[in-house]
Structures are given as structure tokens and as C-alpha cells.
Design an enzyme around this catalytic site. Sequence first.
Site, PDB file in Angstrom:
ATOM      1  N   GLU A 275     -65.209  42.966 102.161  1.00 31.26           N
ATOM      2  CA  GLU A 275     -66.117  43.342 101.076  1.00 31.26           C
ATOM      3  C   GLU A 275     -66.344  42.178 100.125  1.00 31.26           C
ATOM      4  O   GLU A 275     -65.460  41.352  99.902  1.00 31.26           O
ATOM      5  CB  GLU A 275     -65.512  44.527 100.299  1.00 31.26           C
ATOM      6  CG  GLU A 275     -65.538  45.807 101.098  1.00 31.26           C
ATOM      7  CD  GLU A 275     -65.060  47.014 100.308  1.00 31.26           C
ATOM      8  OE1 GLU A 275     -65.520  48.123 100.624  1.00 31.26           O
ATOM      9  OE2 GLU A 275     -64.250  46.870  99.386  1.00 31.26           O
TER      10      GLU A 275
ATOM     11  N   CYS B 219     -68.247  37.950  93.775  1.00 32.42           N
ATOM     12  CA  CYS B 219     -66.800  37.987  93.937  1.00 32.42           C
ATOM     13  C   CYS B 219     -66.526  37.959  95.442  1.00 32.42           C
ATOM     14  O   CYS B 219     -66.893  38.899  96.155  1.00 32.42           O
ATOM     15  CB  CYS B 219     -66.289  39.267  93.292  1.00 32.42           C
ATOM     16  SG  CYS B 219     -64.536  39.541  93.481  1.00 32.42           S
TER      17      CYS B 219
ATOM     18  N   CYS C   4     -54.266  41.373 102.648  1.00 33.40           N
ATOM     19  CA  CYS C   4     -53.558  40.486 101.723  1.00 33.40           C
ATOM     20  C   CYS C   4     -52.059  40.672 101.918  1.00 33.40           C
ATOM     21  O   CYS C   4     -51.596  41.768 102.183  1.00 33.40           O
ATOM     22  CB  CYS C   4     -53.939  40.818 100.284  1.00 33.40           C
ATOM     23  SG  CYS C   4     -53.260  39.683  99.057  1.00 33.40           S
TER      24      CYS C   4
ATOM     25  N   CYS D 143     -49.093  43.296  95.698  1.00 29.27           N
ATOM     26  CA  CYS D 143     -49.129  43.742  94.299  1.00 29.27           C
ATOM     27  C   CYS D 143     -49.278  45.269  94.262  1.00 29.27           C
ATOM     28  O   CYS D 143     -50.121  45.829  94.971  1.00 29.27           O
ATOM     29  CB  CYS D 143     -50.279  43.080  93.539  1.00 29.27           C
ATOM     30  SG  CYS D 143     -50.159  41.287  93.519  1.00 29.27           S
TER      31      CYS D 143
ATOM     32  N   CYS E 111     -52.835  47.062  93.405  1.00 31.15           N
ATOM     33  CA  CYS E 111     -54.076  46.552  94.008  1.00 31.15           C
ATOM     34  C   CYS E 111     -54.352  47.204  95.360  1.00 31.15           C
ATOM     35  O   CYS E 111     -53.482  47.243  96.227  1.00 31.15           O
ATOM     36  CB  CYS E 111     -53.971  45.034  94.168  1.00 31.15           C
ATOM     37  SG  CYS E 111     -55.452  44.292  94.869  1.00 31.15           S
TER      38      CYS E 111
ATOM     39  N   CYS F 245     -62.081  45.310  89.915  1.00 31.40           N
ATOM     40  CA  CYS F 245     -60.890  44.533  90.261  1.00 31.40           C
ATOM     41  C   CYS F 245     -59.854  45.400  90.930  1.00 31.40           C
ATOM     42  O   CYS F 245     -59.513  46.474  90.445  1.00 31.40           O
ATOM     43  CB  CYS F 245     -60.233  43.969  89.010  1.00 31.40           C
ATOM     44  SG  CYS F 245     -61.280  42.923  88.055  1.00 31.40           S
TER      45      CYS F 245
HETATM   46  N1  SAH Z   1     -54.975  37.372  95.038  1.00 30.12           N
HETATM   47  C1  SAH Z   1     -55.693  36.791  93.942  1.00 30.12           C
HETATM   48  C2  SAH Z   1     -57.131  37.131  94.020  1.00 30.12           C
HETATM   49  C3  SAH Z   1     -57.451  38.590  93.806  1.00 30.12           C
HETATM   50  S1  SAH Z   1     -58.196  38.613  92.283  1.00 30.12           S
HETATM   51  C4  SAH Z   1     -55.039  37.160  92.638  1.00 30.12           C
HETATM   52  O1  SAH Z   1     -54.113  37.969  92.674  1.00 30.12           O
HETATM   53  O2  SAH Z   1     -55.376  36.614  91.616  1.00 30.12           O
HETATM   54  C5  SAH Z   1     -58.262  40.157  91.797  1.00 30.12           C
HETATM   55  C6  SAH Z   1     -57.875  40.270  90.336  1.00 30.12           C
HETATM   56  O3  SAH Z   1     -57.905  41.657  90.046  1.00 30.12           O
HETATM   57  C7  SAH Z   1     -56.467  39.775  90.078  1.00 30.12           C
HETATM   58  O4  SAH Z   1     -56.341  39.273  88.773  1.00 30.12           O
HETATM   59  C8  SAH Z   1     -55.709  41.045  90.235  1.00 30.12           C
HETATM   60  O5  SAH Z   1     -54.449  40.965  89.635  1.00 30.12           O
HETATM   61  C9  SAH Z   1     -56.641  42.027  89.574  1.00 30.12           C
HETATM   62  N2  SAH Z   1     -56.378  43.399  89.963  1.00 30.12           N
HETATM   63  C10 SAH Z   1     -55.867  43.852  91.110  1.00 30.12           C
HETATM   64  N3  SAH Z   1     -55.759  45.182  91.095  1.00 30.12           N
HETATM   65  C11 SAH Z   1     -56.227  45.589  89.904  1.00 30.12           C
HETATM   66  C12 SAH Z   1     -56.391  46.854  89.301  1.00 30.12           C
HETATM   67  N4  SAH Z   1     -56.041  47.967  89.927  1.00 30.12           N
HETATM   68  N5  SAH Z   1     -56.944  46.891  88.083  1.00 30.12           N
HETATM   69  C13 SAH Z   1     -57.321  45.750  87.457  1.00 30.12           C
HETATM   70  N6  SAH Z   1     -57.181  44.544  87.970  1.00 30.12           N
HETATM   71  C14 SAH Z   1     -56.637  44.453  89.171  1.00 30.12           C
END
Ligand code: SAH
Length: 341
Positions: free
Chosen positions: A90, A103, A110, A114, A117, A331
Amino acid sequence: MKNIKDYNLDALKKEVETLGEKSFRAEQIFKWLFVEKVKSFDDMTNLSLELREKLKQNYDICNFNIEKKLESSDGTKKYLFGLSDGNAIESVLMQYHYGKSVCVSSQIGCKMGCKFCASTGIPFIRSLSAGEIVEQIIAIEQDIGEKISNIVFMGIGEPMDNYENVIRAIEILNNPKGLNIGARHISVSTSGIVPRIYDFADKNIQCTLSISLHSANNNTRSSMMPVNNAYNIEELIKACKYYIEKTNKRISFEYALAKDNNDNQKAAEELANLLQGMLCHVNLIPINNIEKGKYEKSSLENIIKFRDYLNKRGIVATIRRELGSDINAACGQLRRSYVEK
Ligand code: SAH
């Protein structure tokens, strides 16, 4: 077969030479691919038929199919692209006052795990090639008939876990003879793979570096992000300081606020203490709920309080506008499956 979009201009020159052609042909091909955005070698009309044939025999032009497109009430569009090997990823198009931003995903799935996410919910399959990263932008530009001005590596995957291809994609995107998107208009986000932050600093490309921090406390951060067990906050901040010293560039820290987790006064104080005096900016994100997620969005009142406290301590913090959450494009809501189809 090799993907012709995987090569930056220098590498493409070498490829063309191995076919027994003059290197200026590479500039012509590069232009066809990234300026004219043709979908087949037959369209490269200033190349000889013989060269077009050689290219066809040796390379694929990776063209993504739009498998599905969803549009949010705020104008955000989410694309599901089908890849040539049957996988899917996506990408999200966002409209801002300064232009259009995409984006992009850097991997299929991944590994980072986390807890908040959605991209983690499905097993890791593979990294994307440079051409597959770039193709996300090309396919969207073609779909909307407009230029993309900004790119954020914040889709599915951990860009620093696919470092070489991400750097190469940036070189392709950047090239004035290609898509011509300035490095300053490109952001790379990482969960904190420390050795690659040093590499990125030494490369000194003028992209913005975003760090997904989410907590200034090692216990809390480890409970949210397993990567903190490998590289803790002290090591991460040391690498960030090195980056700032090397590049003179401001770092953007992402901080997704979850109720009763990392959104209280103590957390704000720890964050201010950690970042005090650093050339940085804090992006506060109301955490987005994901299926089976154990985190709940912090209240707006709390988020504002958090921001105001940071600002009072001299740390620039803003609340990120939420885009696309009604189509699961915000995000942390991206995944790579067809389940949502
Ligand atoms: N792996 C990289 C790139 C992904 S960026 C990273 O971790 O930075 C995606 C961004 O969205 C990151 O800052 C991540 O922490 C954030 N993110 C992930 N899940 C989220 C959520 N449920 N709500 C808000 N931000 C989130």
C-alpha cells in the site's frame, strides 16, 4: 529478470555499456522511464529497434497495477498495488497546501514488531527493490496526472532495514534528469536502527530524518517497540546527535500518544529532558487504533497539554493532522494483504 527501474543513472550507464552501447543511451532510457514514464521499451522511440530488443530480453519494466484505490473524505487516497510476484503493498497520497505527498512502503511486511502498528500484523515477506519503491510514485503520478512534490518513507516496512535500496531509490527520485524531487522534500523514518543512522549521517544526503521515538523511557519504549531492546534510547540519541553534528539538519521525532501509556506529565518531562538543546522537532500523533491494538488514543486535551509543556521547555512540538483514518490509511494502519479488498 532484472528490473530496469532499479538502477540509478550511474548504474544504468554501466548496464548499457555491458550491452555494448554508448553510455548516453542510459540518459535517454532514464528519461523515458522517469520523465515520460512509458510502460514499455517499444515506446522508447529514439532508441534503435535492436537496442529495444536487447532491453526487452534483459530487463523488465516494473509497472504496478492498481488493485484497489480508496478515497478518504479529506482527499487522501490509499492505493493497493499488485506486484509482479503476486504480492501487494500500500501507498498513500496526501494533499497538503504545499503540494502532494506520497507515503511509500519500503518492504512487504515488517520485522520490527512495534505493538501499535498494523504493518506488523502480517509476516515479513521481503524488501522492495529500489525500482519498486520508485514505481509507487510513478504509478500515483500517472493515476492523478500531477507531479508529486514530497515523499515520506513512512509506509509499510523499516527503511533502514532495506538501507541500500532506499538510498538508491532516493538517488533515482532526486535526479534532476528523472523525477527531480529534491532531497529536502524527502523524509525517511526509522524505528531506530542505530548503525544505519550513522551510515545515513555519513552519506550526508539532505533528506529529513524522522525517528519514531514514542517514549523517552526505556521500559515504556521497550514495551512498545522491541527494537529498543537492541538499541536503547541512549544509543539512539547518541546516533541522532552524531547525525545533527554531521549534517546540521534538524531531526523530527515522532511521538504517538496513547492513553495512560506515554501521555502523562511525567512522560512529557522525560521527553523534554531527553531532547533539551537538540536541533529537533517533535511531531505528536494521536495514536491510531488498529485492530487488536492494546493502545487507545490519548484525549485531545491531553495532547494539547503535552505539546504546550514541550513548547514551554523550548522544544518545538506540533500535533500532526490526521489524514485518511476513515480508509485505514493513517499512520500505522497500512498492511500488505488483500484481506481488506
Ligand atoms: N518503520 C519506520 C517507518 C514506518 S513510519 C518507522 O517506524 O519509523 C510510520 C510512522 O507511523 C512511525 O512513526 C510509526 O511509529 C507511526 N505509527 C505506527 N503505528 C501507529 C499508530 N497506530 N498510530 C500512530 N502512529 C503510528
